[in-house]
Structures are given as structure tokens and as C-alpha cells.
Design an enzyme around this catalytic site. Structure first.
Site, PDB file in Angstrom:
ATOM      1  N   LYS A  68     -94.348  40.929  -8.302  1.00  0.00           N
ATOM      2  CA  LYS A  68     -93.125  41.613  -8.736  1.00  0.00           C
ATOM      3  C   LYS A  68     -92.269  40.776  -9.688  1.00  0.00           C
ATOM      4  CE  LYS A  68     -93.042  44.802  -5.027  1.00  0.00           C
ATOM      5  NZ  LYS A  68     -92.338  45.590  -4.054  1.00  0.00           N
ATOM      6  N   ASN A  89     -91.148  46.683  -9.626  1.00  0.00           N
ATOM      7  CA  ASN A  89     -92.277  47.267  -8.891  1.00  0.00           C
ATOM      8  C   ASN A  89     -92.898  48.413  -9.681  1.00  0.00           C
ATOM      9  OD1 ASN A  89     -90.251  49.166  -8.563  1.00  0.00           O
ATOM     10  ND2 ASN A  89     -91.017  49.821  -6.572  1.00  0.00           N
ATOM     11  N   GLY A 132     -90.118  38.914  -3.940  1.00  0.00           N
ATOM     12  CA  GLY A 132     -89.840  40.067  -4.791  1.00  0.00           C
ATOM     13  C   GLY A 132     -89.186  41.223  -4.052  1.00  0.00           C
ATOM     14  N   ASN A 153     -84.879  32.187   4.688  1.00  0.00           N
ATOM     15  CA  ASN A 153     -86.239  32.073   4.159  1.00  0.00           C
ATOM     16  C   ASN A 153     -86.878  30.767   4.594  1.00  0.00           C
ATOM     17  OD1 ASN A 153     -88.322  33.208   2.530  1.00  0.00           O
ATOM     18  ND2 ASN A 153     -87.918  31.613   1.005  1.00  0.00           N
ATOM     19  N   THR A 155     -88.694  28.780   2.788  1.00  0.00           N
ATOM     20  CA  THR A 155     -88.288  27.807   1.771  1.00  0.00           C
ATOM     21  C   THR A 155     -86.804  28.054   1.503  1.00  0.00           C
ATOM     22  OG1 THR A 155     -90.471  28.142   0.837  1.00  0.00           O
ATOM     23  CG2 THR A 155     -88.918  26.885  -0.510  1.00  0.00           C
ATOM     24  N   GLY A 251     -91.914  50.180   7.053  1.00  0.00           N
ATOM     25  CA  GLY A 251     -91.583  50.483   5.663  1.00  0.00           C
ATOM     26  C   GLY A 251     -92.242  51.728   5.083  1.00  0.00           C
TER      27      GLY A 251
END
Ligand code: NAP
Length: 282
Positions: A68, A89, A132, A153, A155, A251
Site C-alpha cells: 500500500k 489501496n 498501510g 506498534n 516497531t 474485517g
């Protein structure tokens, strides 16, 4: 003979993608003939493949993980909302120009607020993940005027970068002074309570991976959403269910709604999504 409209979904992995059947349903509603392929690419052949697709008369591409952000540079122009998300997207040929857009956020908010009747106004939201999908949904979530959004997150620097970018946008676009996007490590989550927890990481795509999330993150949560679509509960959904979160969803609805928005960009036809959404689990 009328030529079929050439469409495809690209990503890695891609075998699980249900985009072809969703778009074939929309095409049937529209009375349009489409050819919709599912293509697994790597970062090394992404650019060449996308250029050839459009040179060969392709009309539109749906882009899924992990491309993305990479596909941004392949568009001649990007929409205002994609300018904000810095992730797309959808790519499509519009009179010879390749346009990039992001329909994930509107898809998510339509599914939550219209289909699932869940308001997120004044709610404290936790978004797990800073890839993304996370970028794609943040502007639309912010538009709903939540009380706060926290991004966590693995990271942490990536969460910090997104939080910084989006908090300045939130203060420019929102009337609410409470709207803050801040970043946290997963470990720090235990000190906070959230009304809504969204899993926008990609862990659910791989059964051998685990989020290492503590159940206590759900202690005050009324809605847990895994952006991944799955007929069975994902480990994230199981954890939320064990913590007695009253609304645990995946989702699928978002996938159908973002696809409907993309199909509209490609063809000008707005499909009805209700039957497909109700078909989840079949
Ligand atoms: P992405 O750009 O590859 O980002 C992946 C994210 O997951 C990163 O934040 C990454 O953290 C995190 N992550 C990966 N493995 C992890 C692990 N083992 N533990 C903790 N965090 C981990 O992927 P994406 O495009 O954002 O997609 C994310 C998810 O959203 C996927 O499940 C996708 O199917 C879903 N999605 C659904 C829809 C829909 O319509 N329903 C639309 C879009 C996306 P690091 O930064 O530390 O690597």
C-alpha cells in the site's frame, strides 16, 4: 463484441483474497463484464508488473498488503485522502492517467457506523499496527471525532512517526481539542483503557505469529475489530471474546465496503453491499 473490463488484486500473500468474488458480484449487479485476476507479486517485480498491466489496457487494481505504501510512487496523481494517508489501496486508469486513492477508511467507517450501528464519536480508540492499513483508516477515524486515538506498534518508531503526522492533521481538521494521536509500545498498554480496540497489524494473516497482547487491554472495551477477515475467530478476536468484549468483529464488512467504493471509482456504479455482507461465514 464489448470488451471485458480488466481488473486485478495484487499483494503477497494473495491466495486468501476474496476480492475476485466480491467484484464479480458487483459486476453482475452492474450488468458489466469484468476479468478479475489475483496476482502474487514481490517488491522486485511490482513496478514492472503494474506498468505493464496499465499499458495492456488494465482499468483498475486493488492493492493489498504489503504494497500500500510502495504503490504510491506508481500513480501519476493521488487523491486528497491518499495524500493524507500516504498509502493507497486502489490504482486506476482515468483517461490515460493512473490515479491512486485510498478507500479503506471510508469502507471501515461505513461498516462500523452504518452496517454495525457502532458510533465511535467521543470514544477512546487503540489502533494496533502502523502499516498501510493503519495509515489508511486513521483520517476516516479522526473525522468521526473520537475522544482520542492511540497507536501502538511492534516497531515503536513507526507508531511515533504516524502519531506525529496525524496529530498535526487532526488539529488542523478537527474542531475537537481532545483529539490526540499518540504512540505507545505494546508493553505500555496495560496502564490505559480503551472503548474500541482495532487490530491493524498483519499477525492474523499468519497462524504462526502472535501479538503478545495482554487480555487486560480489553478491560473497558465495547468493540474489538480485527481488520483481517476470517470465517473463524482470529487469536485477537478470541482474546477479546474471552475478555467479554460485547462486540467482536472481523474485517469482512470493511473489505466489502472498501471494494464497493473502489468499484465505483473504476466503473461509476455504486453496488449494493448488504447481501454480500450478510453472506459472511458461508
Ligand atoms: P503492513 O503494511 O504489512 O503492516 C503490518 C503491520 O503489522 C506493521 O505495523 C507490523 O509491525 C505489524 N506486525 C506484523 N507482524 C507482527 C507481529 N508478529 N507482532 C506485532 N506486530 C506485527 O500490512 P497492512 O496492509 O497494514 O495490513 C494489516 C492488516 O489489515 C492485514 O491483516 C490485512 O489483511 C488487514 N486489512 C484488511 C482490510 C479490509 O478491508 N478488511 C483492508 C486493509 C487491510 P512492524 O512495523 O513492527 O513491522
Amino acid at each position: 463484441m464489448v470488451k471485458k473490463i480488466k481488473l486485478a488484486v495484487i499483494g503477497s500473500p494473495i491466495s486468501h483474497s476474496r476480492s475476485p468474488e466480491i467484484h464479480q458480484d458487483f459486476a453482475y449487479q452492474a450488468g458489466i463484464d469484468i476479468e478479475f485476476s489475483k496476482v502474487e507479486l514481490s517488491k522486485s517485480n511490482l513496478d514492472d508488473w503494474v506498468h505493464s498491466f496499465f499499458l495492456d489496457g488494465g482499468k483498475g487494481l486493488s492493492i493489498t498488503l504489503p504494497f500500500k505504501e510502495d504503490c504510491l510512487s506508481l500513480a501519476d496523481e493521488i487523491s486528497d485522502r491518499a495524500e493524507i494517508t500516504k498509502a493507497i489501496n486502489v490504482l486506476f486508469n482515468n483517461k490515460g492517467k493512473i490515479l491512486g486513492d485510498c478507500t479503506d477508511g471510508v469502507g471501515l467507517v461505513k461498516d462500523l457506523t452504518v452496517n454495525k450501528k457502532q458510533s465511535i464519536k467521543e470514544k477512546s480508540i487503540l489502533v494496533l499496527g502502523a502499516g498501510g492499513a493503519s495509515r489508511g483508516i486513521l483520517p476516516s477515524l479522526l473525522k468521526e471525532q473520537p475522544k482520542s486515538i492511540v497507536i501502538a506498534n511492534r516497531t515503536v518508531e513507526k507508531a511515533e512517526r504516524i502519531a506525529k503526522e496525524f496529530s498535526s492533521k487532526a488539529s488542523q481538521t478537527s474542531k475537537s481539542s481532545n483529539l490526540i494521536a499518540s504512540s505507545l509500545s505494546f508493553e505500555a498498554l496495560k496502564d490505559f483503557e480503551f472503548d474500541v480496540v482495532i487490530n491493524a497489524t498483519s499477525v492474523s494473516t499468519n497462524p504462526s505469529q502472535n501479538l503478545n497482547l495482554d487480555e487486560s487491554v480489553f478491560r473497558n472495551t465495547s468493540l474489538a475489530l480485527d481488520l483481517y477477515y476470517s470465517q473463524a475467530f482470529t487469536p485477537f478476536m478470541d482474546l477479546a471474546d474471552r475478555a467479554k468484549v460485547p462486540n467482536v468483529i472481523d474485517g469482512w464488512g470493511m473489505l466489502v465496503e472498501q471494494a464497493a467504493e473502489s468499484f465505483f471509482l473504476w466503473t461509476g456504479f455504486k453496488p449494493d453491499t448488504s447481501e454480500l455482507i450478510a453472506k459472511h461465514g458461508e
